[in-house]
Motif scaffolding. Sequence first.
Motif, PDB file in Angstrom:
ATOM      1  N   SER A   1      -1.484  11.291   3.106  1.00 34.46           N
ATOM      2  CA  SER A   1      -0.966   9.920   3.547  1.00 34.46           C
ATOM      3  C   SER A   1       0.304   9.391   3.182  1.00 34.46           C
ATOM      4  CB  SER A   1      -2.077   9.003   2.736  1.00 34.46           C
ATOM      5  OG  SER A   1      -1.570   8.811   1.565  1.00 34.46           O
ATOM      6  N   ILE A   2       1.073  10.437   2.540  1.00 34.59           N
ATOM      7  CA  ILE A   2       2.516  10.287   2.191  1.00 34.59           C
ATOM      8  C   ILE A   2       3.398  10.006   3.383  1.00 34.59           C
ATOM      9  CG2 ILE A   2       4.670  10.901   0.845  1.00 34.59           C
ATOM     10  CD1 ILE A   2       2.607  12.224  -1.225  1.00 34.59           C
ATOM     11  N   THR A   3       4.293   8.901   3.504  1.00 37.77           N
ATOM     12  CA  THR A   3       4.977   8.770   4.780  1.00 37.77           C
ATOM     13  C   THR A   3       6.039   9.644   4.577  1.00 37.77           C
ATOM     14  OG1 THR A   3       4.641   6.160   4.276  1.00 37.77           O
ATOM     15  CG2 THR A   3       6.530   6.716   5.897  1.00 37.77           C
TER      16      THR A   3
ATOM     17  N   ASP B   1       0.831  -1.090  -4.826  1.00 38.56           N
ATOM     18  CA  ASP B   1      -0.291  -0.380  -4.522  1.00 38.56           C
ATOM     19  C   ASP B   1      -1.216  -0.504  -5.833  1.00 38.56           C
ATOM     20  OD1 ASP B   1      -0.734   2.465  -2.694  1.00 38.56           O
ATOM     21  OD2 ASP B   1      -1.852   2.303  -4.232  1.00 38.56           O
ATOM     22  N   LEU B   2      -2.623  -0.156  -5.385  1.00 38.51           N
ATOM     23  CA  LEU B   2      -3.306  -0.525  -6.622  1.00 38.51           C
ATOM     24  C   LEU B   2      -3.151   0.797  -7.669  1.00 38.51           C
ATOM     25  CD1 LEU B   2      -6.811  -1.040  -4.655  1.00 38.51           C
ATOM     26  CD2 LEU B   2      -5.528  -2.459  -5.875  1.00 38.51           C
ATOM     27  N   LEU B   3      -2.435   1.891  -6.801  1.00 38.45           N
ATOM     28  CA  LEU B   3      -1.927   3.193  -8.005  1.00 38.45           C
ATOM     29  C   LEU B   3      -0.550   2.725  -8.651  1.00 38.45           C
ATOM     30  CD1 LEU B   3      -3.016   6.052  -5.687  1.00 38.45           C
ATOM     31  CD2 LEU B   3      -4.137   5.015  -7.474  1.00 38.45           C
TER      32      LEU B   3
ATOM     33  N   PHE C   1      -9.362  -6.226   6.106  1.00 40.12           N
ATOM     34  CA  PHE C   1      -7.938  -6.070   4.984  1.00 40.12           C
ATOM     35  C   PHE C   1      -6.675  -5.946   5.924  1.00 40.12           C
ATOM     36  CE2 PHE C   1      -5.382  -3.320   2.457  1.00 40.12           C
ATOM     37  CZ  PHE C   1      -4.764  -4.259   1.687  1.00 40.12           C
TER      38      PHE C   1
ATOM     39  N   PRO D   1      -5.261   1.687   3.845  1.00 38.95           N
ATOM     40  CA  PRO D   1      -5.909   2.829   3.961  1.00 38.95           C
ATOM     41  C   PRO D   1      -6.675   3.016   5.285  1.00 38.95           C
ATOM     42  CG  PRO D   1      -6.419   1.690   1.910  1.00 38.95           C
ATOM     43  CD  PRO D   1      -5.706   0.761   2.929  1.00 38.95           C
TER      44      PRO D   1
ATOM     45  N   HIS E   1       0.859   0.011   4.782  1.00 41.09           N
ATOM     46  CA  HIS E   1       0.077   1.219   5.086  1.00 41.09           C
ATOM     47  C   HIS E   1      -1.179   1.174   4.546  1.00 41.09           C
ATOM     48  CE1 HIS E   1       4.330   2.800   5.382  1.00 41.09           C
ATOM     49  NE2 HIS E   1       4.484   2.233   4.465  1.00 41.09           N
TER      50      HIS E   1
ATOM     51  N   CYS F   1       0.804  -0.962  -0.039  1.00 46.62           N
ATOM     52  CA  CYS F   1       0.074   0.013   0.034  1.00 46.62           C
ATOM     53  C   CYS F   1       1.046   1.353  -0.156  1.00 46.62           C
ATOM     54  CB  CYS F   1      -0.856  -0.114   1.140  1.00 46.62           C
ATOM     55  SG  CYS F   1      -2.053  -1.534   1.260  1.00 46.62           S
ATOM     56  N   GLU F   2       1.637   1.266  -0.979  1.00 41.36           N
ATOM     57  CA  GLU F   2       2.808   2.809  -1.089  1.00 41.36           C
ATOM     58  C   GLU F   2       2.801   2.819  -2.358  1.00 41.36           C
ATOM     59  OE1 GLU F   2       6.557   3.862   1.099  1.00 41.36           O
ATOM     60  OE2 GLU F   2       7.313   2.612  -0.746  1.00 41.36           O
ATOM     61  N   PHE F   3       2.221   4.191  -2.906  1.00 42.20           N
ATOM     62  CA  PHE F   3       2.693   4.426  -3.972  1.00 42.20           C
ATOM     63  C   PHE F   3       3.639   5.616  -4.310  1.00 42.20           C
ATOM     64  CE2 PHE F   3      -0.335   7.418  -1.832  1.00 42.20           C
ATOM     65  CZ  PHE F   3       0.131   8.765  -1.968  1.00 42.20           C
ATOM     66  N   SER F   4       4.168   6.164  -3.072  1.00 42.81           N
ATOM     67  CA  SER F   4       5.009   7.191  -2.990  1.00 42.81           C
ATOM     68  C   SER F   4       6.504   6.521  -3.320  1.00 42.81           C
ATOM     69  CB  SER F   4       5.277   8.126  -1.679  1.00 42.81           C
ATOM     70  OG  SER F   4       5.652   7.317  -0.586  1.00 42.81           O
TER      71      SER F   4
ATOM     72  N   GLY G   1      -1.190  -3.204  -8.256  1.00 43.32           N
ATOM     73  CA  GLY G   1      -2.400  -4.258  -8.103  1.00 43.32           C
ATOM     74  C   GLY G   1      -2.527  -4.453  -6.530  1.00 43.32           C
ATOM     75  N   ASP G   2      -3.245  -5.586  -6.461  1.00 43.56           N
ATOM     76  CA  ASP G   2      -3.693  -6.153  -4.881  1.00 43.56           C
ATOM     77  C   ASP G   2      -2.605  -6.814  -4.535  1.00 43.56           C
ATOM     78  OD1 ASP G   2      -4.795  -7.437  -2.858  1.00 43.56           O
ATOM     79  OD2 ASP G   2      -6.572  -7.897  -3.961  1.00 43.56           O
ATOM     80  N   VAL G   3      -2.090  -6.337  -3.246  1.00 45.60           N
ATOM     81  CA  VAL G   3      -1.129  -6.733  -2.491  1.00 45.60           C
ATOM     82  C   VAL G   3      -1.182  -8.234  -2.214  1.00 45.60           C
ATOM     83  CG1 VAL G   3      -2.071  -6.244  -0.097  1.00 45.60           C
ATOM     84  CG2 VAL G   3       0.337  -6.467  -0.623  1.00 45.60           C
TER      85      VAL G   3
HETATM   86  C1  LIG Z   1      -3.098   5.629   3.436  1.00 43.73           C
HETATM   87  S1  LIG Z   1      -2.289   5.261   1.641  1.00 43.73           S
HETATM   88  C2  LIG Z   1      -0.843   4.926   1.886  1.00 43.73           C
HETATM   89  C3  LIG Z   1      -0.051   5.711   1.235  1.00 43.73           C
HETATM   90  C4  LIG Z   1       1.570   5.528   1.607  1.00 43.73           C
HETATM   91  N1  LIG Z   1       2.096   5.948   2.771  1.00 43.73           N
HETATM   92  C5  LIG Z   1       2.542   6.477   0.655  1.00 43.73           C
HETATM   93  O1  LIG Z   1       3.502   6.934   1.018  1.00 43.73           O
HETATM   94  O2  LIG Z   1       2.635   5.901  -0.559  1.00 43.73           O
HETATM   95  C6  LIG Z   1      -3.218   3.630   1.288  1.00 43.73           C
HETATM   96  C7  LIG Z   1      -3.002   3.096   0.089  1.00 43.73           C
HETATM   97  O3  LIG Z   1      -3.299   1.743  -0.012  1.00 43.73           O
HETATM   98  C8  LIG Z   1      -3.631   1.375  -1.261  1.00 43.73           C
HETATM   99  N2  LIG Z   1      -4.306   0.059  -1.428  1.00 43.73           N
HETATM  100  C9  LIG Z   1      -5.682  -0.113  -1.018  1.00 43.73           C
HETATM  101  N3  LIG Z   1      -6.276  -1.290  -1.168  1.00 43.73           N
HETATM  102  C10 LIG Z   1      -4.869  -2.010  -1.376  1.00 43.73           C
HETATM  103  C11 LIG Z   1      -4.817  -3.452  -1.974  1.00 43.73           C
HETATM  104  N4  LIG Z   1      -5.609  -4.227  -2.111  1.00 43.73           N
HETATM  105  N5  LIG Z   1      -3.408  -3.828  -2.441  1.00 43.73           N
HETATM  106  C12 LIG Z   1      -2.537  -2.780  -2.532  1.00 43.73           C
HETATM  107  N6  LIG Z   1      -2.690  -1.501  -2.318  1.00 43.73           N
HETATM  108  C13 LIG Z   1      -3.838  -1.224  -1.661  1.00 43.73           C
HETATM  109  C14 LIG Z   1      -4.329   2.561  -1.951  1.00 43.73           C
HETATM  110  O4  LIG Z   1      -4.324   2.835  -3.134  1.00 43.73           O
HETATM  111  C15 LIG Z   1      -3.448   3.828  -1.177  1.00 43.73           C
HETATM  112  O5  LIG Z   1      -2.579   4.345  -1.980  1.00 43.73           O
END
Ligand SMILES: C[S@@+](CC[C@H](N)C(=O)[O-])C[C@H]1O[C@@H](n2cnc3c(N)ncnc32)[C@H](O)[C@@H]1O
Length: 187
Positions: free
Chosen positions: A172-174, A28-30, A87, A59, A57, A7-10, A41-43
Motif C-alpha cells: 500500500s505504500i505510495t 493514520d490510525l497507525l 468512508f 483502505p 489513501h 490515511c498515510e503511515f509512510s 487517530g481518525d482523520v
Molecule cells: C491503503 S493504506 C495507505 C498507505 C499509504 N499509501 C502510505 O504510503 O502510508 C490505508 C491506511 O488507512 C488507514 N486508515 C484507515 N481508517 C482510517 C481513519 N479513519 N483515519 C485515518 N487513517 C485510517 C489505515 O491504518 C491504513 O494505514
Amino acid sequence: MKVLVACEFSGIVRDAFITQGHDALSCDLLSTESPGPHYQGDVFDIIHESWDMMIAHPPCTYLANSGVSWLYKQPDRWRKMVEGARFFKALLEVDIPKICVENPIIHGFALDIIEQKHTQVIQPWMFGHGETKATCLWLKNLKFLKPTNEVTARFQRLHRLPPSKDRSKLRSITYKGIAQAMAEQWS
Ligand SMILES: C[S@@+](CC[C@H](N)C(=O)[O-])C[C@H]1O[C@@H](n2cnc3c(N)ncnc32)[C@H](O)[C@@H]1O
C-alpha cells in the motif's frame, strides 16, 4: 498551503509536500514510519481544520476490483465493503478546496455507493518506477497528474511479494515518484 495527507503511515506524500515548502501533516490510525508531522487517530478528528488540500489513501481491501469475488465468500465482507465505500465517499465530499483520493480500480458495488467514477488512472512506470499498478485518482479542483519520467521496464513486483504479515502494508505504500509529482505539480 496547509496539506492534509489522510490515511498515510509512510510519510512519503507528506514529506514530498514539506520539501516543496508546504505545511503538511500525515494522519493514520497507525504511527508514522518516518519522523515528521503526524496525527495518529481518525482523520475525521482533524478534517475540518481549514486545510487547503487533502490527499487521501483510504483502505482498498474491500473496494478493490481484484478482491470482488471474496465478497460472497466471507460473511462479514459485504458489511465491511459498505463501511469502506461510505468512508471513501465521506472523504470525497469533505469541504476542502482541493482533493485527491487515491485507490486501485474499484468494483461496481463500491462505485454504486461512492457515486463518482475516478478522474484519472496513473501507473508507477509513468513516474520513474519500472512497475505496473493501476492507480485511480478522484480529483477535485486539481489538474491531471502529468507523467514525469516514463520508463520502459514494467514488472508486477507487488504481485510477487512473498507472503508475510506486512505484505498488504508494503503493497500500500505510495511510490516516491508519484508523491513527488503531486507535490511539484499541485503546489
Ligand atoms: C491503503 S493504506 C495507505 C498507505 C499509504 N499509501 C502510505 O504510503 O502510508 C490505508 C491506511 O488507512 C488507514 N486508515 C484507515 N481508517 C482510517 C481513519 N479513519 N483515519 C485515518 N487513517 C485510517 C489505515 O491504518 C491504513 O494505514
